[in-house]
Design a protein around this motif. Structure first.
Motif: not given
Length: 336
Positions: A48-58, A82-88, A147-149
């Motif tokens: 829990p919470g790992s997706v949101e933290r992943l977004r924060g570090y990106a 560009v790739e980080l913006r896509w993920l966010e 793309r994410y990998r």
């Protein structure tokens, strides 16, 4: 051996002002990239919470690349941004729905139950929960994509190498305070144009993007110049937080307004949704006014004295010959 399994280069010893500026940025990105990769592992285990933290570090990595753009080889840096913006963007829809639902239900929890509030709660939970489920599917699809990998592989390489420009070879003292000063001047120009009563939401969102870039530039400096730069970054971080409340309240208000457009809802329900909309709009307006107070504090000279003491020439506004290569503009549509 794949990039993902390669042994990362150890973090450098504490940085000195005479070290290359690129080393300071590499140190900062190394820390953020390691944290991102750790969250990637936790996401795989559905922590829990790992997706949101992943977004924060990106976001942190992207902010660093934009704030320190003159230090990074342009094509390499722009492709990673560009790739980080896509993920966010892929992860933000879920975040927005969660925050909007939590804010609106919190307001409803504070009012007496009546037919209007009960029906409004059911409508919001049904509507936003459906949107949240759709957003979660989109999130999982993004995190399962090739793309994410590829992005993960690129961030793994950040642990080993940072393609830099000739400016990156100059000393931290010569380069980093000037970058922080330029980022702050950009934020100051945007802040002076903000109108608490009539300003457009996009202008306030743009100010938050610039505040984040400024904070990141100061954080890179803090790894070299210590507590004064860290305190300055803290002041900019407070601005980011206040403007984040403004964004959340604005989006929650729009969620209430959208729900009020549901066909054939009862007048009492419409009234409650209108109350929620007005409450969140008031919260957004309050955040704008709080920003003015936070900005007044952040602009005090005591927080920027270290810039005068570290930047060559003793003037935080002075320009070096290379400084004609300005920070890349953070456009309003560059951020969700």
């Amino acid at each position: 051996m794949s990039a993902r399994r390669a042994t990362p280069r150890p973090l450098p010893a504490p940085l000195h002002p005479t070290d290359p500026a690129g080393a300071a940025l590499q140190h900062h990105l190394h820390t953020a990239a390691r944290a991102f990769l750790e969250q990637d592992r936790l996401v795989r285990h559905q922590v829990p919470g790992s997706v949101e933290r992943l977004r924060g570090y990106a976001r942190r990595i992207r902010d660093a690349l934009r704030a320190c753009a003159p230090l990074v080889e342009p094509r390499w840096g722009e492709q990673l941004v560009v790739e980080l913006r896509w993920l966010e963007r892929a992860l933000t829809a879920e975040h927005d729905r969660e925050v909007a639902l939590a804010r609106l239900l919190r307001v409803l929890d504070a009012v007496p139950d009546d037919p209007g509030s009960v029906r409004a709660r059911h409508l919001l939970e049904r509507r936003l929960s459906r949107e949240l489920a759709e957003a979660r599917v989109a999130t999982l699809n993004a995190l399962s994509s090739s793309r994410y990998r590829l992005l993960v592989d690129r961030l793994t390489l950040v642990l080993h190498e940072l393609p830099g420009t000739s400016i990156a070879g100059r000393s931290c003292t010569e380069v980093l305070p000037a970058l922080a000063a330029m980022a702050f001047r950009r934020l100051a120009r945007a802040a002076r144009r903000l109108d608490a009563d009539h300003g457009a939401y996009e202008e306030w969102r743009h100010a938050r993007v610039l505040a984040r870039c400024g904070r990141c530039a100061a954080e890179v400096c803090a790894d070299v110049f210590g507590e004064p730069a860290r305190a300055f970054a803290g002041q900019l971080g407070r601005l980011v937080d206040v403007l984040g409340v403004h964004e959340d309240a604005t989006k929650a208000a729009e969620a209430a307004r959208a729900a009020a457009n549901t066909p054939r809802i009862a007048p009492q329900t419409m009234f409650t949704l209108g109350f929620l909309y007005a409450t969140e709009r008031a919260a957004a307006l309050n955040a704008r006014r709080e920003f003015r107070h936070a900005w007044s504090e952040a602009t005090k000279k005591k927080w920027r004295r270290w810039l005068d003491e570290t930047e060559p020439g003793g003037n935080a506004g002075s320009a070096h010959p290379w400084a004609l290569v300005e920070l890349k503009d953070c456009e309003p549509d560059d951020e969700l």
